[in-house]
Structure formats: structure tokens, C-alpha cells
Motif scaffolding. Structure first.
Motif, PDB file in Angstrom:
ATOM      1  N   ILE A  34     143.454   1.933  -3.827  1.00 26.06           N
ATOM      2  CA  ILE A  34     143.673   3.203  -2.644  1.00 26.06           C
ATOM      3  C   ILE A  34     142.749   2.620  -1.347  1.00 26.06           C
ATOM      4  N   VAL A  35     141.433   2.410  -1.733  1.00 25.42           N
ATOM      5  CA  VAL A  35     140.418   2.260  -0.578  1.00 25.42           C
ATOM      6  C   VAL A  35     140.610   0.893   0.193  1.00 25.42           C
ATOM      7  N   THR A  37     143.612  -0.320   0.751  1.00 27.88           N
ATOM      8  CA  THR A  37     144.715  -0.072   1.409  1.00 27.88           C
ATOM      9  C   THR A  37     144.240   0.909   2.458  1.00 27.88           C
ATOM     10  N   GLN A  38     143.524   1.674   2.389  1.00 23.04           N
ATOM     11  CA  GLN A  38     142.847   2.544   3.579  1.00 23.04           C
ATOM     12  C   GLN A  38     142.203   1.833   4.815  1.00 23.04           C
TER      13      GLN A  38
END
Length: 279
Positions: A34-35, A37-38
Motif C-alpha cells: 500500500i505504501v 503504491t502511494q
């Protein structure tokens, strides 16, 4: 800011690992995915970075776990010597296999794996009963009577576990423990030996993801191959401390309820990976 983010991930991963009694990989991989990707990293390498960095952080936690289990005499070193070479080689080359798999397909594979772990954990929590305890002498006697496979077969099994560990970004406990208990090894010794096996898996896997990642010459800052340096440092430092806190909280709450809650969390994360991959 990046380092602060990774410190927070390490704190959460360590606390969850201590709280739920599982390896940090099942927590670290989804959070890093998630990180990263962000942070705008390419979808083609996000999953590979999450897996490689996860294995690198497990080096630190596995050393602590190995020392604790060895103090209690729950590591079967003869079995470790048979499994470790295959695990190390399998995990190193498994990193190469992971590098050949597209990011989308890795998301689907890891998503299915997390759902499988969630199912097993929920089933164990549902059927959890008080296990009978035995003294060390009884366990040693039982160990001597165990008919484990031959050394070549153990070496081959270690190779399979190593390859799978690289693809899933884990220390191998989810696979090593069932393998040993299948042949009658008592749970305490299976967990202790699995903890010892996590070290060669993590070292070989991290080196493999570094090596094969450098071959692909990915354009991501602060990385060595598929291992993110800042993430490795931040997560390793914080998880080492917060894992102890999570373990203390676990003794206060119901183990069965904790496993059910964690299985729900893994189900959500697994479905998320499947959704991202299949979409």
C-alpha cells in the motif's frame, strides 16, 4: 517522511506479530504494498519490493526468535541441518522466480496465500483446545521415535518451502510447522525449529531479491535490487521493540478471539490483493 512512515509500519507489524503470534511477513507485505503504491512506484515492481523488503526485515526478528526458542531447548538442530541448505537455495532462486512473475500475478498469488492462512488460523481458533503438556524428557523420547523422511527428502522439502517463502515474502513458518507436525513432531519443537529455519530463509531471500532486482535495474530510489533500505531499517528497528509489547497484550486477551480477528484481517487483505490483481 519516508523513514517516519516505515517506522510506523514497523511498529504496527511488530505489535501485530507479537499480538497474533505470526510471522511479520503477513503484515509487512500488505502494508508495504500500500505504501509503495502511494509513493508512486511502478506497479510492475511494487509487489517485488514488498516481498524482498519483508524478507530482509525478517532477518532481525528471526534472530531474536531463534535465541528465545533455543534457550528453551525447542530447536531440533539435526533437522535444521537437513532443511536449511534446501531452504536457503530454494529461497535464493525463488527470488529469481518471483522476479519473472508479473506484479499482477504476484498480487493474485499472495492474495490466495493470505486467504489460506486466514482459513487455517480461523479453523484453529474455532477448534482450539487445551493441549496436554509434557516434560523435556518425554519430548526428547518422542523425537527419537519420530520417523522423519530421509535426509535427501528433507533437503528437497526445504527447497520447496524456500521457493514458496520467497514468493510469499515470509519466513516459512506457515509451511515448516505443518511439515514437521505431519510427521509427529511436537508443536513446541516444530515452532522452535521453524524459527531457526527462518534465518537462512530470510538471509538467502533478501540476497536473492537484491541480486535479481539489480539485474533488472529498477528505477526506484533508496533500494538495493528489490530491497528498500529505509523500509528495512525503519521496520527492523521498531518491530524488534513493539513485538514484545504485542506479546504482553496477547496474554491479557483471549487467544482464540485474537486468531479470529486476525483471520478476518487477513481475509480482507487477501481479497484486496485479489481485487487489485484481477481488476
Amino acid at each position: 517522511m519516508e523513514l517516519i512512515t516505515f517506522l510506523v509500519i514497523g511498529a504496527l507489524a511488530g505489535f501485530a506479530a507479537g499480538l497474533f503470534g505470526v510471522g511479520g511477513g503477513t503484515i509487512i507485505v500488505p502494508l508495504l504494498f500500500i505504501v509503495f503504491t502511494q509513493m508512486g512506484y511502478s506497479p510492475d515492481v511494487v509487489m517485488h519490493l514488498a516481498l524482498g523488503t519483508s524478507l530482509a526485515t525478517i532477518i532481525v526478528t528471526s534472530i531474536s526468535s531463534l535465541m528465545a526458542h533455543n534457550t528453551k531447548g525447542s530447536v531440533m538442530w539435526p533437522v535444521f541441518k537437513n532443511l536449511a541448505p534446501g531452504m536457503a537455495l530454494g529461497c535464493f532462486f525463488g527470488a529469481g522466480v518471483a522476479g519473472l512473475i508479473s506484479g499482477i500475478h504476484l498480487q493474485i498469488i499472495v492474495g490466495i496465500f493470505l486467504l489460506w492462512v486466514a482459513y487455517r488460523m480461523f479453523a484453529k481458533a474455532k477448534n482450539q483446545t487445551a493441549s496436554s503438556t509434557s516434560n523435556t524428557a518425554d519430548q526428547d523420547t518422542q523425537f527419537n521415535e519420530i520417523a522423519l523422511p530421509s535426509t535427501p527428502k528433507q533437503l528437497a522439502a526445504g527447497g520447496v518451502i524456500g521457493i514458496a517463502s520467497a514468493i510469499f515474502g515470509i519466513g516459512g513458518g506457515s509451511l515448516t510447522v505443518p511439515y514437521l507436525t505431519r510427521y509427529g513432531v511436537v508443536m513446541q519443537k516444530a515452532v522452535g525449529t521453524s524459527a531457526a529455519c527462518g534465518l537462512p530463509i530470510a538471509i538467502a531471500g533478501a540476497l536473492g531479491f537484491m541480486f535479481f532486482g539489480m539485474q533488472q535495474k529498477i528505477d526506484v530510489p533508496n533500494t538495493i535490487g528489490f530491497v528498500h533500505i529505509y523500509a528495512f531499517l525503519g521496520i527492523s528497528v521498531m518491530s524488534f521493540f513493539t513485538a514484545k509489547l504485542g506479546a504482553k497484550v496477547a496474554h491479557i486477551l483471549s487467544p482464540a478471539m485474537l486468531k479470529k480477528c486476525f483471520s478476518v484481517l487477513l481475509t480482507i487483505v487477501g481479497c484486496y490483493f485479489l481485487y487489485k490483481g484481477l481488476r
